[in-house]
Design an enzyme around this catalytic site. Structure first.
Site, short mmCIF file in Angstrom:
data_model
loop_
_atom_site.label_atom_id
_atom_site.label_comp_id
_atom_site.label_asym_id
_atom_site.label_seq_id
_atom_site.Cartn_x
_atom_site.Cartn_y
_atom_site.Cartn_z
CD GLU A 43 -3.05 -0.65 0.06
OE1 GLU A 43 -3.43 0.53 -0.09
OE2 GLU A 43 -3.44 -1.58 -0.69
CB CYS A 207 -19.86 2.46 -19.27
SG CYS A 207 -19.38 4.10 -18.65
#
Length: 346
Positions: A43, A207
Site C-alpha cells: 500500500e 462502462c
C-alpha cells in the site's frame, strides 16, 4: 451543505464482490495474503506509483527485509538505498519509523483496527482501512484517488472535493456502501481498487465492462468524465539545481548526505547549488569545469532543471560541499535520487 444522496445503488457491494471474483486482478504478489506487513508495504509503495514499477521493487524489498522486525533494525540508509528510484522518499523514512513503532508500541504485531493503524507514521485513513479490511475483515472504507472516481461516478456525487465537508460526506457514503458480511471486505476492497485501475479510468470510462454500470448515475447522465469534481488544482512549480559532479584520479565520486528536510532528504547526492557561481566558488581554484548538457527531471508537481558540472581534483574545503569520496563499486548500493543515479551511470 452538500445535497444529500437519499438512495444508494441497489446491490452495489454484491455486484462488486462477484465481479472481482471473476474479472478482478488475482495474481499480484501482495494479494492472497493476510500478512499485514506485506499488505502495508504494498500500500505504501503503490501511493503515487504505478503497479508495473512496484512489481519490480516489492520482491526486492521483501528479500532484504522479510518482516517488520528486520526492517525496524535496518539502518535508514539501507532502506533509502532499496527505495532509490521510487520517489517520494518521505514514504521510505516513514516506513522505517512505522516498523520501529510497530515493534516498540505493539510488540511486533500490527494493530488490527484501522483506528489504531492510523496512529502509525505514514499510514493515513485510507491505507489504515485497506490493511484492516484485507488482513482483519474490518468494515472500514477506503477512499484513495481511484476509489473517489468510482464512487462519485456511481453516486453522481458532483460536490467539489476540494471542500473538506464534501469529502467528509463522501467518506460517510463510502462507509454506507460497505458489504454487510465482514468476510466480503477483502474482496470488496480489492474490487474498488481493480475497477478504478482497469475500467473506470480518469480519461476513459469503459462502462461496457463495468459491473455497476446499470446503477451508475454518471453513466445514466451520459457524462462519467464529469466526475469527480475538484476545483483546486496543485500548481506546478520548477527549480534550477546546479550539480557538482566531482571525480578524483582514483575514479571516486564526491557525495554528500542531504539534510533531513527538503528535496532528496536523507539521500546521498552530488552537492547541489542554486547558481553556477555558487558551485564554481565551492570547488578548489584551478579545476577546469566541464559543463554537461542540462536536462529536465519531471516530478508530479515540480520540474527540476538540472545543470551538472564535472570537476576533477582534491576534496573541497567549502562547508557547503561537506561529504566523502565514494568508490565506483559502492555508490550504486547507496540511496541516490533517480536523476543522480542516472547521471553517474552515464
Amino acid at each position: 451543505m452538500p445535497k444529500a444522496i437519499t438512495t444508494l445503488p441497489e446491490g452495489f457491494a454484491r455486484r462488486m464482490v462477484d465481479w472481482q471474483r471473476l474479472h478482478g486482478r488475482q495474481s499480484l504478489p501482495w494479494q492472497n495474503t493476510r500478512d499485514p506487513y506485506r499488505v502495508w508495504l504494498s500500500e505504501i509503495m503503490l501511493q503515487q506509483t504505478q503497479v508495473s514499477t512496484v512489481l519490480d521493487y516489492f520482491p526486492r524489498f521483501l528479500g532484504r527485509f522479510p518482516d517488520v522486525a528486520a526492517l525496524a533494525v535496518a539502518p535508514q540508509d539501507d532502506v533509502l538505498a532499496l527505495w532509490s528510484g521510487l520517489g517520494y522518499y518521505s514514504r521510505a523514512r516513514n516506513l522505517h519509523k512505522c516498523a520501529q513503532e510497530v515493534m516498540g508500541r505493539f510488540g511486533g504485531a500490527f494493530p488490527r483496527r484501522a483506528e489504531d493503524l492510523q496512529t502509525l507514521p505514514g499510514i493515513g485513513r485510507s491505507t489504515a482501512a485497506a490493511i484492516a479490511a484485507f488482513c482483519f475483515d474490518e468494515r472500514a472504507a477506503i477512499l484513495d484517488g481511484n476509489v473517489k472516481r468510482v464512487l462519485t461516478r456511481v453516486l453522481g456525487y458532483g460536490e467539489d472535493l476540494a471542500v473538506a465537508k464534501n469529502e467528509k460526506a463522501l467518506w460517510a457514503l463510502a462507509q454506507d456502501l460497505l458489504p454487510e458480511p465482514a468476510a466480503d471486505m477483502p474482496r470488496y476492497t480489492q474490487s474498488l481498487m481493480d475497477l478504478g485501475a482497469t475500467v473506470c479510468l480518469p480519461r476513459k470510462a469503459q462502462c461496457e465492462a463495468c459491473p455497476v454500470s446499470t446503477v451508475c448515475r454518471a453513466q445514466a447522465q451520459g457524462e462519467p468524465l464529469a466526475y469527480p469534481v475538484k476545483t483546486r488544482k496543485l500548481k506546478r512549480s520548477s527549480a534550477t539545481l546546479w550539480l557538482l559532479w566531482a571525480v578524483n584520479a582514483q575514479g571516486q565520486v564526491w557525495l554528500q548526505k542531504r539534510p533531513d528536510t527538503g528535496i532528496w532528504a536523507g539521500l546521498f547526492s552530488l552537492p547541489v547549488f542554486e547558481t553556477e557561481a555558487q558551485l564554481l566558488a565551492a570547488w578548489p581554484q584551478g579545476a577546469q569545469p566541464q559543463f554537461i548538457a542540462p536536462w529536465k527531471h519531471v516530478l508530479t508537481h515540480r520540474d527540476l532543471h538540472l545543470h551538472p558540472v564535472r570537476m576533477t581534483g582534491s576534496a573541497p574545503s567549502d562547508p557547503s560541499c561537506e561529504g566523502q569520496w565514494v568508490d565506483a563499486q559502492i555508490w550504486p548500493d547507496l540511496g541516490l535520487p533517480a536523476p543522480i543515479r542516472t547521471l553517474l551511470a552515464s
